[in-house]
Write a protein that holds these residues in place. Structure first.
Motif, PDB file in Angstrom:
ATOM      1  N   LEU A   3      42.570  55.392  20.445  1.00 25.03           N
ATOM      2  CA  LEU A   3      41.446  54.966  21.278  1.00 25.03           C
ATOM      3  C   LEU A   3      41.693  53.556  21.830  1.00 25.03           C
ATOM      4  CD1 LEU A   3      38.607  55.484  22.373  1.00 25.03           C
ATOM      5  CD2 LEU A   3      37.690  54.543  20.256  1.00 25.03           C
ATOM      6  N   SER A   4      42.208  52.653  20.993  1.00 22.61           N
ATOM      7  CA  SER A   4      42.413  51.286  21.485  1.00 22.61           C
ATOM      8  C   SER A   4      43.487  51.254  22.569  1.00 22.61           C
ATOM      9  CB  SER A   4      42.758  50.332  20.340  1.00 22.61           C
ATOM     10  OG  SER A   4      43.996  50.649  19.774  1.00 22.61           O
ATOM     11  N   ASP A   5      44.528  52.094  22.444  1.00 25.06           N
ATOM     12  CA  ASP A   5      45.538  52.176  23.509  1.00 25.06           C
ATOM     13  C   ASP A   5      44.898  52.595  24.825  1.00 25.06           C
ATOM     14  OD1 ASP A   5      47.618  51.409  21.915  1.00 25.06           O
ATOM     15  OD2 ASP A   5      48.348  53.437  21.532  1.00 25.06           O
ATOM     16  N   GLU A   6      43.988  53.564  24.748  1.00 21.92           N
ATOM     17  CA  GLU A   6      43.285  54.037  25.950  1.00 21.92           C
ATOM     18  C   GLU A   6      42.466  52.912  26.568  1.00 21.92           C
ATOM     19  OE1 GLU A   6      43.333  56.580  27.766  1.00 21.92           O
ATOM     20  OE2 GLU A   6      44.424  58.070  26.582  1.00 21.92           O
ATOM     21  N   LEU A   7      41.763  52.171  25.726  1.00 28.80           N
ATOM     22  CA  LEU A   7      40.924  51.075  26.226  1.00 28.80           C
ATOM     23  C   LEU A   7      41.790  49.993  26.874  1.00 28.80           C
ATOM     24  CD1 LEU A   7      38.316  50.678  23.339  1.00 28.80           C
ATOM     25  CD2 LEU A   7      37.913  51.570  25.629  1.00 28.80           C
ATOM     26  N   TYR A   8      42.904  49.692  26.224  1.00 34.91           N
ATOM     27  CA  TYR A   8      43.796  48.675  26.762  1.00 34.91           C
ATOM     28  C   TYR A   8      44.348  49.099  28.122  1.00 34.91           C
ATOM     29  CZ  TYR A   8      43.775  46.187  22.303  1.00 34.91           C
ATOM     30  OH  TYR A   8      43.409  45.474  21.207  1.00 34.91           O
ATOM     31  N   LYS A   9      44.675  50.395  28.211  1.00 36.69           N
ATOM     32  CA  LYS A   9      45.207  50.906  29.470  1.00 36.69           C
ATOM     33  C   LYS A   9      44.166  50.756  30.587  1.00 36.69           C
ATOM     34  CE  LYS A   9      47.241  55.163  30.666  1.00 36.69           C
ATOM     35  NZ  LYS A   9      47.588  56.523  30.237  1.00 36.69           N
ATOM     36  N   GLU A  10      42.915  50.990  30.220  1.00 40.67           N
ATOM     37  CA  GLU A  10      41.836  50.848  31.212  1.00 40.67           C
ATOM     38  C   GLU A  10      41.673  49.402  31.664  1.00 40.67           C
ATOM     39  OE1 GLU A  10      37.999  52.555  30.288  1.00 40.67           O
ATOM     40  OE2 GLU A  10      38.998  54.445  29.773  1.00 40.67           O
ATOM     41  N   VAL A  11      41.796  48.472  30.726  1.00 37.85           N
ATOM     42  CA  VAL A  11      41.676  47.046  31.065  1.00 37.85           C
ATOM     43  C   VAL A  11      42.788  46.659  32.046  1.00 37.85           C
ATOM     44  CG1 VAL A  11      41.857  44.684  30.159  1.00 37.85           C
ATOM     45  CG2 VAL A  11      40.554  46.402  28.899  1.00 37.85           C
ATOM     46  N   ILE A  12      44.005  47.121  31.756  1.00 36.51           N
ATOM     47  CA  ILE A  12      45.155  46.797  32.619  1.00 36.51           C
ATOM     48  C   ILE A  12      44.967  47.414  34.004  1.00 36.51           C
ATOM     49  CG2 ILE A  12      47.639  47.196  32.960  1.00 36.51           C
ATOM     50  CD1 ILE A  12      47.892  46.962  29.860  1.00 36.51           C
ATOM     51  N   LEU A  13      44.557  48.670  34.046  1.00 38.33           N
ATOM     52  CA  LEU A  13      44.363  49.342  35.340  1.00 38.33           C
ATOM     53  C   LEU A  13      43.248  48.699  36.148  1.00 38.33           C
ATOM     54  CD1 LEU A  13      44.890  53.158  34.766  1.00 38.33           C
ATOM     55  CD2 LEU A  13      46.248  51.585  36.159  1.00 38.33           C
ATOM     56  N   HIS A  18      41.717  46.086  40.811  1.00 36.01           N
ATOM     57  CA  HIS A  18      40.759  45.093  41.323  1.00 36.01           C
ATOM     58  C   HIS A  18      41.226  43.709  40.898  1.00 36.01           C
ATOM     59  CE1 HIS A  18      38.188  48.607  41.881  1.00 36.01           C
ATOM     60  NE2 HIS A  18      38.417  48.908  40.617  1.00 36.01           N
ATOM     61  N   PRO A  19      42.370  43.265  41.437  1.00 30.75           N
ATOM     62  CA  PRO A  19      42.904  41.978  40.978  1.00 30.75           C
ATOM     63  C   PRO A  19      41.942  40.827  41.260  1.00 30.75           C
ATOM     64  CG  PRO A  19      44.127  42.763  42.901  1.00 30.75           C
ATOM     65  CD  PRO A  19      43.199  43.859  42.505  1.00 30.75           C
ATOM     66  N   ARG A  20      41.766  39.947  40.267  1.00 31.54           N
ATOM     67  CA  ARG A  20      40.884  38.788  40.407  1.00 31.54           C
ATOM     68  C   ARG A  20      41.674  37.676  41.123  1.00 31.54           C
ATOM     69  NH1 ARG A  20      39.676  42.988  37.545  1.00 31.54           N
ATOM     70  NH2 ARG A  20      38.368  42.786  35.693  1.00 31.54           N
ATOM     71  N   ASN A  21      40.952  36.926  41.928  1.00 30.93           N
ATOM     72  CA  ASN A  21      41.561  35.755  42.589  1.00 30.93           C
ATOM     73  C   ASN A  21      42.776  36.118  43.435  1.00 30.93           C
ATOM     74  OD1 ASN A  21      39.750  34.056  40.966  1.00 30.93           O
ATOM     75  ND2 ASN A  21      41.101  34.617  39.295  1.00 30.93           N
ATOM     76  N   TYR A  22      42.693  37.263  44.111  1.00 32.74           N
ATOM     77  CA  TYR A  22      43.826  37.726  44.906  1.00 32.74           C
ATOM     78  C   TYR A  22      43.646  37.288  46.355  1.00 32.74           C
ATOM     79  CZ  TYR A  22      47.668  40.736  46.328  1.00 32.74           C
ATOM     80  OH  TYR A  22      48.863  41.201  46.813  1.00 32.74           O
ATOM     81  N   TYR A  23      44.120  36.081  46.651  1.00 36.28           N
ATOM     82  CA  TYR A  23      44.063  35.559  48.014  1.00 36.28           C
ATOM     83  C   TYR A  23      44.993  34.359  48.114  1.00 36.28           C
ATOM     84  CZ  TYR A  23      40.753  32.418  45.677  1.00 36.28           C
ATOM     85  OH  TYR A  23      40.162  31.534  44.796  1.00 36.28           O
ATOM     86  N   VAL A  24      45.286  33.985  49.325  1.00 32.02           N
ATOM     87  CA  VAL A  24      46.078  32.776  49.548  1.00 32.02           C
ATOM     88  C   VAL A  24      45.119  31.600  49.552  1.00 32.02           C
ATOM     89  CG1 VAL A  24      47.526  31.527  51.201  1.00 32.02           C
ATOM     90  CG2 VAL A  24      47.822  33.995  50.889  1.00 32.02           C
ATOM     91  N   LEU A  25      45.430  30.600  48.759  1.00 32.90           N
ATOM     92  CA  LEU A  25      44.588  29.419  48.681  1.00 32.90           C
ATOM     93  C   LEU A  25      45.072  28.404  49.702  1.00 32.90           C
ATOM     94  CD1 LEU A  25      42.337  28.033  47.044  1.00 32.90           C
ATOM     95  CD2 LEU A  25      44.053  27.420  45.367  1.00 32.90           C
ATOM     96  N   PRO A  26      44.270  28.143  50.731  1.00 31.74           N
ATOM     97  CA  PRO A  26      44.736  27.183  51.743  1.00 31.74           C
ATOM     98  C   PRO A  26      44.786  25.772  51.160  1.00 31.74           C
ATOM     99  CG  PRO A  26      42.532  27.981  52.285  1.00 31.74           C
ATOM    100  CD  PRO A  26      42.918  28.632  50.995  1.00 31.74           C
ATOM    101  N   ASN A  27      45.734  25.005  51.610  1.00 35.50           N
ATOM    102  CA  ASN A  27      45.877  23.616  51.153  1.00 35.50           C
ATOM    103  C   ASN A  27      45.989  23.485  49.639  1.00 35.50           C
ATOM    104  OD1 ASN A  27      45.381  22.866  53.905  1.00 35.50           O
ATOM    105  ND2 ASN A  27      43.190  23.056  53.508  1.00 35.50           N
ATOM    106  N   SER A  28      46.710  24.405  49.016  1.00 31.07           N
ATOM    107  CA  SER A  28      46.859  24.309  47.557  1.00 31.07           C
ATOM    108  C   SER A  28      47.724  23.096  47.213  1.00 31.07           C
ATOM    109  CB  SER A  28      47.485  25.581  47.005  1.00 31.07           C
ATOM    110  OG  SER A  28      48.715  25.852  47.641  1.00 31.07           O
TER     111      SER A  28
END
Ligand code: ZN
Length: 141
Positions: A3-13, A18-28
């Motif tokens: 069950l934990s493997d399944e949950l971990y797989k879901e977290v990764i997927l 839906h990657p967080r913070n997926y953008y180009v940061l201007p003037n980084s």
């Protein structure tokens, strides 16, 4: 698969789809690229600092779910951290993957646990640490 493997797989997927913070940061303030030729993963990191603190972190990349999910988790966690706190988190994460340590993660950091299983697959280890190595390189300048 447990069950934990399944949950971990879901977290990764979830991070991969839906990657967080997926953008180009201007003037980084800092911009660094990393590649993992073994798998074809690419990771590009953008950081903005306020003094010694990472104010904003974003990324662009392509490649397997492990590499992109790991980068997504990382950019979430390093925002608001100082350089030394970020280095400590790099140590903690890489210790888990490369040295098979069992770090204590805070609630915020719990998603990182999902990548723990990667250590069993040597070819995927480089995927998991790509974003972290890129951060390390960026911070050491
Ligand atoms: Zn990969």
């Amino acid at each position: 698969m447990s069950l934990s493997d399944e949950l971990y797989k879901e977290v990764i997927l979830d991070h991969y789809e839906h990657p967080r913070n997926y953008y180009v940061l201007p003037n980084s303030n800092l911009h660094e690229k990393g590649v993992n030729p073994l798998c074809g993963d690419e990771f590009e990191l953008f950081l903005n600092f306020e003094g010694d603190t990472i104010k904003e972190a974003s990324f662009q990349g392509k490649g397997c779910s492990i590499s992109q999910a790991s980068g997504s988790m990382m950019t979430e966690l390093i925002q608001g951290k100082t350089k030394s706190e970020a280095f400590a988190l790099i140590e903690k994460f890489k210790g888990m993957i490369l040295e098979h340590k069992s770090p204590e993660y805070s609630d915020d950091e719990a998603d990182l646990e999902a990548l723990n299983g990667v250590k069993k697959y040597p070819v995927r280890v480089k995927c998991a640490v790509l974003s972290w190595n890129t951060l390390d390189k960026a911070l050491k300048g």
